[in-house]
Scaffold this motif. Structure first.
Motif, PDB file in Angstrom:
ATOM      1  N   VAL A   5      55.929  56.015  51.533  1.00 22.69           N
ATOM      2  CA  VAL A   5      55.869  55.771  52.977  1.00 22.69           C
ATOM      3  C   VAL A   5      56.638  56.841  53.748  1.00 22.69           C
ATOM      4  N   PRO A   8      54.751  60.754  53.912  1.00 19.38           N
ATOM      5  CA  PRO A   8      53.602  60.820  54.831  1.00 19.38           C
ATOM      6  C   PRO A   8      53.961  60.401  56.254  1.00 19.38           C
ATOM      7  N   GLY A   9      54.878  59.421  56.392  1.00 15.52           N
ATOM      8  CA  GLY A   9      55.284  58.996  57.729  1.00 15.52           C
ATOM      9  C   GLY A   9      55.968  60.106  58.503  1.00 15.52           C
ATOM     10  N   ALA A 114      54.745  55.879  62.757  1.00 17.60           N
ATOM     11  CA  ALA A 114      53.726  55.853  61.685  1.00 17.60           C
ATOM     12  C   ALA A 114      54.218  55.243  60.385  1.00 17.60           C
ATOM     13  N   TYR A 115      55.502  54.964  60.242  1.00 19.85           N
ATOM     14  CA  TYR A 115      55.973  54.349  58.997  1.00 19.85           C
ATOM     15  C   TYR A 115      55.308  52.994  58.739  1.00 19.85           C
ATOM     16  N   LYS A 117      52.407  51.881  59.727  1.00 24.04           N
ATOM     17  CA  LYS A 117      50.995  52.060  59.397  1.00 24.04           C
ATOM     18  C   LYS A 117      50.830  52.523  57.959  1.00 24.04           C
ATOM     19  N   ILE A 118      51.645  53.499  57.558  1.00 24.90           N
ATOM     20  CA  ILE A 118      51.579  53.977  56.175  1.00 24.90           C
ATOM     21  C   ILE A 118      51.929  52.857  55.209  1.00 24.90           C
ATOM     22  N   GLN A 119      52.906  52.029  55.596  1.00 22.92           N
ATOM     23  CA  GLN A 119      53.300  50.913  54.729  1.00 22.92           C
ATOM     24  C   GLN A 119      52.159  49.932  54.545  1.00 22.92           C
TER      25      GLN A 119
END
Length: 222
Positions: A5, A8-9, A114-115, A117-119
């Motif tokens: 996470v 990419p975040g 965005a963390y 969403k990635i999670q």
């Protein structure tokens, strides 16, 4: 799961234009985790010394005669549905239910960092297949990989849920993305239950593994 996470975040979120050399410190952290995984799983597997009669009796029972396992299967399927739903929310699904969920339950899923969403995408693409595999392992006897995979997933999901719950409620999170006061009880109930389920399943698989032990007949068939 943190590195899946975090990296990419950092790249796709609102801080993507501010990446500094310290970001690359994540590379040795990821390499160390991969090396440790290969190191552990290159060791000989543990041999369970359980009486063959106990193993046969455990594996002779179908799912309906194992009420706790039956409950686990139901909960795993519900958890898979919960993961899919939140994954769709993270992907900006236009459905009215998804809009209401982000507005009144988890506005943090819309945080531009965005963390979250990635999670949710990590849950959808990793946890959902795991829940399906675990359900299969609770139905079909002799799935010797169950104790290992449940233990790995339980550890990863515990860390992920701790971070997600904390960030959703933290004072440093923008107020508009924090969980509303009147939704906190339901939010905590759902997320804590979702985090505890893999821990209970891992405990069941590690300390009562008779159903997952391969019999000699299975080994000969392979």
């Amino acid at each position: 799961m943190s590195i899946v996470v975090f990296v990419p975040g950092n790249i796709v979120g609102k801080f993507g234009a501010q990446i500094c050399p310290a970001f690359f410190l994540s590379i040795p952290y990821a390499c160390l985790s991969i090396w440790a995984g290969f190191r552990i799983y290159s060791q000989p597997s543990e041999n369970y010394n359980y009486p063959s009669k106990a193993v046969q009796e455990a594996q002779a029972k179908d799912l309906l005669r194992r009420p706790f396992d039956f409950m686990f299967v139901i909960c795993l399927l519900l958890a898979a549905g919960f993961c899919l739903f939140r994954g769709l929310v993270a992907l900006d699904c236009p459905a009215e239910l998804c809009r209401l969920y982000t507005q009144f339950q988890e506005p943090y899923l819309k945080d531009p960092a965005a963390y979250p969403k990635i999670q949710m995408l990590a849950y959808m693409f990793y946890s959902v297949p795991y829940f399906v595999m675990a359900s299969y392992g609770l139905v079909v006897p002799g799935c010797s990989w169950m104790p290992d995979i449940t233990l790995i997933h339980a550890g990863g999901l515990a860390q992920a849920q701790f971070s997600h719950i904390g960030a959703s409620l933290h004072a440093r999170t923008a107020y508009v993305y924090r969980v509303p006061e009147d939704a906190k009880i339901l939010f905590l109930t759902l997320n804590i239950a979702y985090g505890i389920l893999p821990q209970l399943l891992a405990y069941r698989c590690v300390y009562r593994p008779e159903f997952f032990i391969k019999t000699k007949a299975d080994e000969k068939a392979e």
